[in-house]
Design a protein around this motif. Structure first.
Motif, mmCIF file in Angstrom:
data_model
loop_
_atom_site.group_PDB
_atom_site.id
_atom_site.type_symbol
_atom_site.label_atom_id
_atom_site.label_comp_id
_atom_site.label_asym_id
_atom_site.label_seq_id
_atom_site.Cartn_x
_atom_site.Cartn_y
_atom_site.Cartn_z
ATOM 1 N N LYS A 81 0.817 -1.224 0.000
ATOM 2 C CA LYS A 81 0.000 0.000 0.000
ATOM 3 C C LYS A 81 0.848 1.270 0.000
ATOM 4 N N LYS A 82 1.741 1.401 1.008
ATOM 5 C CA LYS A 82 2.509 2.643 1.053
ATOM 6 C C LYS A 82 3.796 2.503 1.846
ATOM 7 N N ILE A 83 4.745 3.377 1.474
ATOM 8 C CA ILE A 83 6.025 3.476 2.177
ATOM 9 C C ILE A 83 6.307 4.965 2.357
ATOM 10 N N ILE A 84 6.604 5.345 3.579
ATOM 11 C CA ILE A 84 6.991 6.728 3.854
ATOM 12 C C ILE A 84 8.363 6.697 4.512
ATOM 13 N N THR A 85 9.278 7.486 3.972
ATOM 14 C CA THR A 85 10.641 7.497 4.484
ATOM 15 C C THR A 85 11.225 8.897 4.413
ATOM 16 N N SER A 86 12.101 9.195 5.350
ATOM 17 C CA SER A 86 12.885 10.421 5.219
ATOM 18 C C SER A 86 13.925 10.152 4.143
ATOM 19 N N ALA A 87 14.487 11.203 3.563
ATOM 20 C CA ALA A 87 15.492 10.982 2.527
ATOM 21 C C ALA A 87 16.437 12.167 2.398
ATOM 22 N N ASP A 88 17.687 11.831 2.189
ATOM 23 C CA ASP A 88 18.718 12.800 1.819
ATOM 24 C C ASP A 88 19.402 12.232 0.585
ATOM 25 N N PHE A 89 19.598 13.083 -0.404
ATOM 26 C CA PHE A 89 20.345 12.711 -1.604
ATOM 27 C C PHE A 89 21.517 13.677 -1.668
ATOM 28 N N LYS A 90 22.606 13.307 -0.994
ATOM 29 C CA LYS A 90 23.709 14.243 -0.852
ATOM 30 C C LYS A 90 24.612 14.190 -2.082
#
Length: 151
Positions: A81-90
């Motif tokens: 159904k769903k995935i929620i994640t923090s993210a950094d693309f450095k």
């Protein structure tokens, strides 16, 4: 949070594959390796702890010898159904939230991908930096991988 729409970039797509297959391709390291990086680039999965509170971290060596690091922490997971994640693309994008939604539609999957930024200004800057091209091409590669996995 009335400015949420001004802080969110969204891509919607219909994948010609069942939801379980799309889910697996999005969540399993051996599949992520094949589509997450731009065409012609390699990616290393440094960490992939797919559970709430678990961390993920991928590294992509750049032609100049530097590494592009993608990482985050899973905040919410509802299977298929769903995935929620923090993210950094450095070094390009930091402190965003990725929201990925999967909706079964027979043998197809309605897929919604949202990236929420801290401010409307940051959101606009990310869009201008090529958000739709970058993620669009990754999702096109994902689509190709899904075709292979179906067979």
């Amino acid at each position: 949070m009335s400015d949420l729409a001004n802080r969110t970039l969204t891509i919607e797509k219909i994948f010609n594959a069942p939801v379980k297959l799309v889910w697996d391709a999005w969540t399993q390291s051996e599949h992520i390796l094949k589509w997450w990086a731009p065409k012609g680039m390699n990616i290393k999965v440094i960490e992939h702890n797919f559970k709430v509170g678990g961390k993920w971290k991928y590294s992509m060596p750049m032609p100049d010898g530097n590494e592009f690091i993608s990482e985050g922490t899973y905040k919410e997971i509802k299977e298929f159904k769903k995935i929620i994640t923090s993210a950094d693309f450095k070094p390009m994008t930091e402190n965003v939230e990725l929201q990925t939604y999967f909706e079964a539609d027979g043998n197809k999957t309605k897929f919604t991908f949202r990236v929420i930024h801290a401010t409307p200004e940051y959101c606009k800057q990310q869009e201008e930096m090529g958000f739709y091209n970058g993620w669009g091409s990754a999702l096109n590669r994902l689509e190709t991988i899904l075709e292979t996995l179906k067979n």
